[in-house]
Design a protein around this motif. Structure first.
Motif, short mmCIF file in Angstrom:
data_model
loop_
_atom_site.label_atom_id
_atom_site.label_comp_id
_atom_site.label_asym_id
_atom_site.label_seq_id
_atom_site.Cartn_x
_atom_site.Cartn_y
_atom_site.Cartn_z
N PRO A 1 -1.32 -1.01 12.25
CA PRO A 1 -1.95 0.11 11.61
C PRO A 1 -1.20 1.49 12.00
CG PRO A 1 -2.88 -0.68 13.56
CD PRO A 1 -1.87 -1.63 13.45
N GLY A 2 -1.58 2.33 11.31
CA GLY A 2 -1.00 3.80 11.71
C GLY A 2 0.21 4.24 10.74
N GLY A 3 0.64 5.18 11.12
CA GLY A 3 1.68 6.00 10.36
C GLY A 3 2.54 5.10 9.54
N ASP A 4 2.92 5.42 8.28
CA ASP A 4 3.68 4.75 7.49
C ASP A 4 4.38 6.24 6.68
OD1 ASP A 4 2.11 5.82 5.11
OD2 ASP A 4 1.37 3.79 4.80
N CYS A 5 5.50 5.56 5.66
CA CYS A 5 6.09 6.48 5.08
C CYS A 5 6.03 6.67 3.78
CB CYS A 5 7.74 6.13 5.44
SG CYS A 5 8.10 4.34 4.63
N PHE A 6 4.40 6.66 3.36
CA PHE A 6 3.92 6.54 1.96
C PHE A 6 3.28 7.84 1.71
CE2 PHE A 6 4.14 1.76 2.41
CZ PHE A 6 5.34 1.67 2.05
N ALA A 7 3.16 8.90 2.85
CA ALA A 7 2.36 9.83 2.71
C ALA A 7 2.70 10.68 1.31
CB ALA A 7 2.39 10.76 3.83
N GLN A 8 3.81 10.90 1.24
CA GLN A 8 4.28 11.75 -0.07
C GLN A 8 4.02 11.03 -1.27
OE1 GLN A 8 8.49 12.25 0.12
NE2 GLN A 8 8.48 14.34 -0.65
N ILE A 9 4.04 9.65 -1.31
CA ILE A 9 3.53 8.94 -2.55
C ILE A 9 2.37 9.21 -3.00
CG2 ILE A 9 3.46 6.84 -3.79
CD1 ILE A 9 5.95 5.97 -1.94
N ARG A 10 1.30 8.83 -2.02
CA ARG A 10 -0.15 8.98 -2.23
C ARG A 10 -0.45 10.51 -2.82
NH1 ARG A 10 -0.18 6.79 2.88
NH2 ARG A 10 -0.53 4.61 2.70
N ASP A 11 0.26 11.59 -2.24
CA ASP A 11 0.03 12.91 -2.62
C ASP A 11 0.65 12.90 -4.00
OD1 ASP A 11 -1.00 13.98 -0.40
OD2 ASP A 11 0.75 15.93 -0.63
N ARG A 12 1.54 12.49 -4.44
CA ARG A 12 2.15 12.38 -5.79
C ARG A 12 1.20 12.02 -6.77
NH1 ARG A 12 7.43 10.24 -7.00
NH2 ARG A 12 7.91 9.53 -4.64
N ILE A 13 0.44 10.82 -6.33
CA ILE A 13 -0.61 10.12 -7.14
C ILE A 13 -1.72 11.17 -7.27
CG2 ILE A 13 -2.33 8.38 -7.27
CD1 ILE A 13 -0.23 6.45 -5.83
N ARG A 14 -2.13 11.54 -6.12
CA ARG A 14 -3.40 12.46 -6.01
C ARG A 14 -3.27 13.76 -7.00
NH1 ARG A 14 -3.20 12.04 0.14
NH2 ARG A 14 -4.35 10.10 0.55
N LYS A 15 -2.04 14.31 -6.77
CA LYS A 15 -2.06 15.65 -7.56
C LYS A 15 -1.25 15.44 -8.77
CE LYS A 15 -1.41 18.04 -3.37
NZ LYS A 15 -0.38 18.41 -2.19
N ASN A 16 -1.00 13.99 -9.34
CA ASN A 16 -0.39 13.84 -10.43
C ASN A 16 0.88 14.60 -10.68
OD1 ASN A 16 0.16 12.88 -12.84
ND2 ASN A 16 -1.73 13.73 -13.94
N HIS A 17 1.60 14.28 -9.77
CA HIS A 17 3.05 15.10 -9.84
C HIS A 17 4.14 13.70 -10.41
CE1 HIS A 17 2.85 18.22 -6.45
NE2 HIS A 17 2.30 18.81 -7.85
N GLY A 18 5.04 14.27 -11.12
CA GLY A 18 6.22 13.38 -11.64
C GLY A 18 5.43 12.36 -12.65
N ARG A 19 6.11 11.25 -12.73
CA ARG A 19 5.56 10.28 -13.73
C ARG A 19 5.06 9.22 -13.18
NH1 ARG A 19 9.50 6.29 -14.41
NH2 ARG A 19 9.31 6.50 -16.52
N ILE A 20 4.40 9.31 -11.90
CA ILE A 20 3.85 8.04 -11.35
C ILE A 20 2.54 7.75 -11.88
CG2 ILE A 20 2.67 9.36 -9.50
CD1 ILE A 20 3.92 7.06 -7.59
#
Lengths: 322, 322, 322, 322, 322
Positions: B112-131
């Motif tokens: 459990p705990g920190g991973d390196c996916f924070a940025q990906i979650r953000d991109r999904i939330r804010k609909n950035h890029g083509r994700i």
């Protein structure tokens, strides 16, 4: 940003003030060569990417330099990455990104300033050889060939440097010698890491039946591939030499220690027995008859000389005296 | 247990209280990403396995961590295992198990705990890029890319550590230096063992014509694969450097021994003959004419000085004095 | 000679008094597992070979142990050879020869006594898991999996042994330490020679489309194959560690020699000049004014102390004093 | 020149007086085995070549020995070259050239005298096993198997020799030990160079669908191939052992130097200070009050004993005394 | 420029005064062999290239020597590059460029003067063997075979040189010995770099179904290929030997240092205690009863002899005395 557009008969050359100025050239010429020197103007690069239909990932590889040499086929173009060597004291490489399309060649150089393409530009301008008559694939070959051939003078420099160090190792090995050998070894390794994938990339250009390179040009590329193999051969040879120098250095350190210890042993072996004899006749016993002999002193001195000569003779026979 | 479900237009995010709460999301969304952080709740993992139709052996590999990075194709999904690097002083890895299905991505993280996916979650939330517009294969690519790119800062740290040790080896090599070099070498080897199969796995994603990854995404994965190759390059370079440091260390130990022995030899060579001379005139012979000379003592002292000076000159010429 | 015959519903287990007693079991059961423990009774083995239609050469490989792990396809059966590890202080292996036919599994173990199949027998007896429902290929998988997993505790033991030796090398390296490192290295090599062909054999089971292993079981075997790859990884890591220990040992021998020579040099460098001074004033010249000075003796003693202190200070500054 | 001609029922054996005497045997027997022992009579070899339709180049390979083991398919026969080991102290090989035709086997041995085929001849004579019933391919297999199996006793001898040397390295390493290790290493390398292509050749016999070897015999050849792989395994193991011995030898040389230097240091460290003290009281100052003390002498001797004991205690604590 | 034109019946040989003089020979003979010795007359080479339809790139490879051995198929001819060895003290190679067409063989030698084809010319002139009856492919085989076989005497010379150095290393290793070993190692490496691609090239001649080499000649080329493999074998063996010599040299340096240090230790250990005893009785204490004993002096001398004998006995038992 520099544009050269040419066909067998015509030829135009122009510095572009902005990315949009490329517009009039598009699809008008048999071969359009756009060279972007330096990656400072990211916006212009993106615009070119759009105009020539380049995939965003490929553009990213253009901008994020330090890519390995590679060839990536896309639908409408080939994407080729090479590492060019820069002239200078230090080993320095610059990324060349090249897009080969049906009627264009795009090249992006990492750093503004001198490249190794002056001769090619001249040949285009003066219509020397077959370059004006041939397509963009032949231009690509010429550029790659210039990049590959530029490795040879650098290799020669390293060959000379190795000879220098060899001289140093044999005559007067110093502590910095080791560092120099390791520096050369590391540079050769860096070169090797640049050349191996380059060879692979050139080989893939030969093999694959892609529509961007015609059979005739492939014969030329085979020559270019041969050069890359020769570069690898020279590199391996140089690395072997560097490795041998390392061994020679270490063994010469060992040899010098041997020499030092020999000096120590010779001195000790000669003077210890003599000092012992002197010590004996320095004893204060009341009853030491030799002390009263008139010839005692010269006799002792004489036997000391004999002992020393014997020792020296022994060392001479053992080959320790030089 | 964290769920993100999204399509081009909609988006829902939720922490799951229990495994059963995933029910309403199933097969309702273009892409469903379920991330399980930590493998403590084995029961929940088994339940997810059933709901998504995961093979028991794959689930076992999720729970028994320390798997090698790999890609295993099953009928209804791809099973991908990677090793993520954890931030921290020590080299530490965490297993990421990923299932890529037609409309879902399952990820299980070892701790459990920190991973390196924070940025990906953000991109999904804010609909950035083509994700948001893309399918689960693009999400998989994004996750893998984050895992791979996370290796670079760690490699940089090792690069710096190697420079530190190099400084130490050159200026004042100590006994611990050797241990530090070996520690770095072992860590680099561990990294290498993680990255090689990762490269293999990414390559197999590129090659195989599996139905879970569309052609467009494959272009992105090729980029990710390139990064893994560059990581291997850097690793090999670092290992070579570590090896060179080892050699330099050993040679510097040897050099210092040389230096010590030189001091010993110089002292011995100077004082042994002098002590011998002093010994001679300490002998108690009755008939030693020099002892009665008024200038005997100064003469002997003078010749001793001459001998010492001669020795020093000899060593100086040999380059032993500094 | 032990027989287990089972199907989804029924189950029979029996010790065979003689080879002929196998008759009633033949072709009557979905799965017939005959295990022969120890190769003493060659006659019985030959009889079994005839009854199950085994090729004489394969039987020879059963009896002449020390075969490399391998998989050989015959018309009516697969012949699989593995090396099982025996528990115990020394590294010891035992050959397992396995024949997988359409409805039987024959296993021959080199030595009578404990094997690692107890759990499998239990699962058959108690009808745990899917083993009773599956065919002889699943039983084969279970047996191979038990053999492979049995390597892990042995590897762990070697890991611990390496840590012990590492402790020894760092704190007090002795002559036997070298022998211990070499013993471990040789054992690891032996293991490696057993595991590499095992991996190959398992891989060939995965690849080949033989009729004896159904697709579902192949998924399980892939897991078993993964384990064998992990064993190789651990082995390579351990060998690298052993190699590093060797280097550390040699370098620590070198370091200790350095230390000894330093002591020698310090002692010599301090006492040689002092002894020389004492020697000077032990000379018997008649005209040595210092000898008559009232403060001569204390002065000489004082300057000796100053010289000794200076030397010590010099060595301290050089870092030779600890 | 020795001929054995046989079928399931009949059998003839004859020494040939001349090459022409082979005439009556040609194409009359299911299997005709002509063995030529020694290559002295080149004319006869040429005649046989003509009669059996052998290509001149193959005949040249028969005469120019030192060929690598190989299998060459010709239209009417297979040409097989192997290296047989000769018994004796030194490692010595002899070339066996074998031609396998539809109904004949030709073998040429480099040197006259003992070979390893006695048992095969016996089996033919006494009609043991399946050799008389089988074709020339089975005879070929039997011959190759005899050649391969003949390597095992030689390997055993090297194993014993390595153990001898190991004993020597551990107990009393001498200068010749190094030479012996290198001799063994070179012999093992020679063996390896003979066995690797042999393995290749046997493998090619297995793979290729040539008409000279029927499927049944191929099963037997697979066994023979397995043996060659095992020989390689043993060789690699032995080379690794030899390499370890080399390292142990070098490290033991280093250890002995350490020991010698320790003795030197202990002696110097104990006697230098004592000699210095004796030197002090050997000085001739007029004003040295200690010289007149009645207990001066015993006091000095006592403190010398204390110093020596202290030094010994120090060395004992450091573990230098044994 | 030398022309030999021949068929089964006719034969013409001529020195060409100029390139144009080749005209009358073109397409008139079954086999036309034009040999150009030395690359000085570039103009003539270009003319030949035009007349025989050689690609400009291939011609460039002819002129720019130091190509790797290779085989390049063109439409109308095969282009083959080999490295011939020159006789002489130093290792020196010369490039042979060979074009094999339907009815011609073109050979270009780097340097004028002696080649290894004299025997082939003789065979053509005297119509020995099958060369006159065969086509240009057989001539090509003969030339390649001569080139390959020319490596063997050079290898033999290196074998002898290695034996010389071995003798030197064992009896009296000097500093130049190391340089000699490295020279040999480098030469062997150079040879290896010439032979490996040669082997590759010969292999590609065997494999490829090119129209220039008929099946019958391919059998001969296989023989030539075998020779190249044997050359590689010998080279590897020699490199291994050179490597072993290096190790022996380094270990013998180490051994000699050991010997020197032993002498030092023996001398020190014997004379230090004796000198100390002499120092004791050189002290000037007033109350030293031993000094007045009539037997004091002989007693001390006797105990010194005993101590010295004891030390010698100790060293003898330790095996340090020879």
């Amino acid at each position: 940003m520099h544009v050269m557009a040419y066909g067998p008969a015509e030829f135009v050359e122009q510095e572009l003030p902005s990315a949009d100025a490329i517009g009039p050239f598009l699809d008008k010429w048999p071969v359009l060569w756009l060279n972007v020197d330096g990656l400072g103007d990211v916006e212009a690069i993106r615009k070119f990417g759009e105009m020539f239909g380049i995939h965003p990932l490929a553009l990213e590889d253009v901008i994020n330099v330090h890519q390995r040499p590679k060839v990536e086929p896309y639908d409408k173009y080939l994407f080729i990455v090479m590492q060019m060597l820069l002239a200078g004291e230090m080993l320095d490489t610059e990324q060349l990104s090249l897009f080969l399309g049906g009627n264009f060649v795009l090249t992006f150089q990492e750093q503004p300033g001198g490249d190794c393409f002056a001769q090619i530009r001249d040949r285009i301008r003066k219509n020397h050889g077959r370059i004006r008559a041939a397509g963009p694939d032949y231009l690509t070959y010429s550029l790659l060939d210039a990049v590959v051939d530029n490795y040879f003078p650098v290799l020669e420099r390293y060959g000379e440097r190795l000879e220098d160090v060899e001289q140093e190792v044999v005559t007067k090995p110093r502590r910095e010698t080791l560092a120099r050998i390791h520096d050369i070894k590391r540079d050769l390794l860096t070169l090797r890491r640049a050349v191996w994938p380059m060879r692979e990339a050139l080989n893939s250009l030969l093999r694959e039946d892609n529509p961007f390179i015609i059979r005739d040009t492939r014969t030329y590329l085979r020559d270019c591939y041969d050069h890359s193999v020769r570069i690898i051969d020279i590199l391996e040879m140089d690395r072997e030499t560097a490795f041998g120098l390392l061994e020679t250095y270490l063994s010469s350190v060992s040899n010098r220690m041997n020499e030092v210890i020999k000096v120590l042993t010779i001195i000790t072996t000669i003077f210890m027995p003599l000092t012992f004899i002197a010590g004996i006749y320095g004893m204060n016993f009341n009853h030491m008859p030799e002390l009263n002999w008139p010839w005692g002193y010269p006799l002792v001195m004489g036997s000391m000389a004999v002992i020393a000569a014997g020792m020296l003779h022994y060392f001479h026979r053992k080959g320790w005296l030089g």
